[in-house]
Motif scaffolding. Structure first.
Motif, PDB file in Angstrom:
ATOM      1  N   UNK A   1       0.823  -1.186   0.000  1.00  0.00           N
ATOM      2  CA  UNK A   1       0.000   0.000   0.000  1.00  0.00           C
ATOM      3  C   UNK A   1       0.873   1.258   0.000  1.00  0.00           C
ATOM      4  N   UNK A   2       1.918   1.269   0.846  1.00  0.00           N
ATOM      5  CA  UNK A   2       2.799   2.426   0.931  1.00  0.00           C
ATOM      6  C   UNK A   2       3.557   2.629  -0.390  1.00  0.00           C
ATOM      7  N   UNK A   3       3.922   1.520  -1.041  1.00  0.00           N
ATOM      8  CA  UNK A   3       4.612   1.617  -2.324  1.00  0.00           C
ATOM      9  C   UNK A   3       3.736   2.231  -3.396  1.00  0.00           C
ATOM     10  N   UNK A   4       2.455   1.892  -3.381  1.00  0.00           N
ATOM     11  CA  UNK A   4       1.520   2.453  -4.358  1.00  0.00           C
ATOM     12  C   UNK A   4       1.359   3.949  -4.151  1.00  0.00           C
ATOM     13  N   UNK A   5       1.216   4.353  -2.901  1.00  0.00           N
ATOM     14  CA  UNK A   5       1.061   5.780  -2.602  1.00  0.00           C
ATOM     15  C   UNK A   5       2.325   6.536  -2.997  1.00  0.00           C
ATOM     16  N   UNK A   6       3.467   5.951  -2.719  1.00  0.00           N
ATOM     17  CA  UNK A   6       4.740   6.581  -3.051  1.00  0.00           C
ATOM     18  C   UNK A   6       4.896   6.736  -4.564  1.00  0.00           C
ATOM     19  N   UNK A   7       4.546   5.710  -5.308  1.00  0.00           N
ATOM     20  CA  UNK A   7       4.679   5.799  -6.769  1.00  0.00           C
ATOM     21  C   UNK A   7       3.672   6.790  -7.346  1.00  0.00           C
ATOM     22  N   UNK A   8       2.462   6.835  -6.788  1.00  0.00           N
ATOM     23  CA  UNK A   8       1.474   7.821  -7.257  1.00  0.00           C
ATOM     24  C   UNK A   8       1.939   9.238  -6.964  1.00  0.00           C
ATOM     25  N   UNK A   9       2.514   9.450  -5.790  1.00  0.00           N
ATOM     26  CA  UNK A   9       3.030  10.764  -5.437  1.00  0.00           C
ATOM     27  C   UNK A   9       4.153  11.165  -6.388  1.00  0.00           C
ATOM     28  N   UNK A  10       5.025  10.221  -6.729  1.00  0.00           N
ATOM     29  CA  UNK A  10       6.099  10.499  -7.678  1.00  0.00           C
ATOM     30  C   UNK A  10       5.569  10.889  -9.047  1.00  0.00           C
ATOM     31  N   UNK A  11       4.530  10.207  -9.504  1.00  0.00           N
ATOM     32  CA  UNK A  11       3.926  10.532 -10.803  1.00  0.00           C
ATOM     33  C   UNK A  11       3.313  11.928 -10.765  1.00  0.00           C
ATOM     34  N   UNK A  12       2.603  12.238  -9.677  1.00  0.00           N
ATOM     35  CA  UNK A  12       1.985  13.557  -9.572  1.00  0.00           C
ATOM     36  C   UNK A  12       3.028  14.672  -9.514  1.00  0.00           C
ATOM     37  N   UNK A  13       4.144  14.429  -8.835  1.00  0.00           N
ATOM     38  CA  UNK A  13       5.201  15.433  -8.793  1.00  0.00           C
ATOM     39  C   UNK A  13       5.835  15.639 -10.165  1.00  0.00           C
ATOM     40  N   UNK A  14       6.002  14.557 -10.914  1.00  0.00           N
ATOM     41  CA  UNK A  14       6.550  14.696 -12.272  1.00  0.00           C
ATOM     42  C   UNK A  14       5.577  15.438 -13.176  1.00  0.00           C
ATOM     43  N   UNK A  15       4.284  15.155 -13.041  1.00  0.00           N
ATOM     44  CA  UNK A  15       3.288  15.885 -13.823  1.00  0.00           C
ATOM     45  C   UNK A  15       3.274  17.362 -13.442  1.00  0.00           C
ATOM     46  N   UNK A  16       3.467  17.635 -12.159  1.00  0.00           N
ATOM     47  CA  UNK A  16       3.532  19.029 -11.722  1.00  0.00           C
ATOM     48  C   UNK A  16       4.727  19.749 -12.310  1.00  0.00           C
ATOM     49  N   UNK A  17       5.862  19.073 -12.401  1.00  0.00           N
ATOM     50  CA  UNK A  17       7.053  19.680 -12.998  1.00  0.00           C
ATOM     51  C   UNK A  17       6.815  19.987 -14.473  1.00  0.00           C
ATOM     52  N   UNK A  18       6.165  19.069 -15.179  1.00  0.00           N
ATOM     53  CA  UNK A  18       5.843  19.300 -16.592  1.00  0.00           C
ATOM     54  C   UNK A  18       4.877  20.486 -16.715  1.00  0.00           C
ATOM     55  N   UNK A  19       3.908  20.563 -15.809  1.00  0.00           N
ATOM     56  CA  UNK A  19       2.957  21.680 -15.844  1.00  0.00           C
ATOM     57  C   UNK A  19       3.666  23.015 -15.609  1.00  0.00           C
ATOM     58  N   UNK A  20       4.661  23.035 -14.723  1.00  0.00           N
ATOM     59  CA  UNK A  20       5.406  24.273 -14.493  1.00  0.00           C
ATOM     60  C   UNK A  20       6.194  24.694 -15.734  1.00  0.00           C
ATOM     61  N   UNK A  21       6.786  23.734 -16.416  1.00  0.00           N
ATOM     62  CA  UNK A  21       7.521  24.051 -17.648  1.00  0.00           C
ATOM     63  C   UNK A  21       6.560  24.596 -18.706  1.00  0.00           C
ATOM     64  N   UNK A  22       5.405  23.960 -18.835  1.00  0.00           N
ATOM     65  CA  UNK A  22       4.416  24.452 -19.795  1.00  0.00           C
ATOM     66  C   UNK A  22       3.913  25.838 -19.411  1.00  0.00           C
TER      67      UNK A  22
END
Length: 93
Positions: A1-22
């Protein structure tokens, strides 16, 4: 469960970085017509004032998300005290 939350958080942070660049690219795209309008107006005081006001608004819309991202990053970097750790801290004189 913790691994899933961690990987989802990582994906959301990467999407946020892409959104900042855009968002940065969007700011540049919005600035070009303002600068061209100032050029076409011949550099009158009103054109310069409107251009500076527009550019400051565009800059604010680009900078505010960057500041918010830094604040979130600092907040996530702080280690949270667990309930056990808090009890141990209270027990010490």
């Amino acid at each position: 469960m913790l691994g899933t939350i961690s990987s989802l958080l990582g994906v959301f942070l990467k999407l946020g970085a892409v959104a900042l660049v855009l968002n940065e690219v969007r700011g540049l795209v919005l600035a070009v017509p303002v600068l061209y309008g100032m050029y076409q107006a011949g550099g009158t005081a009103m054109a310069i004032w409107l251009g500076i006001s527009s550019l400051l608004g565009i800059a604010a819309s680009v900078v505010v998300p960057l500041v918010a991202a830094k604040a979130v990053q600092r907040r996530l970097a702080k280690p949270a005290l667990s309930a056990i750790g808090q009890r141990e801290l209270r027990a010490e004189p």
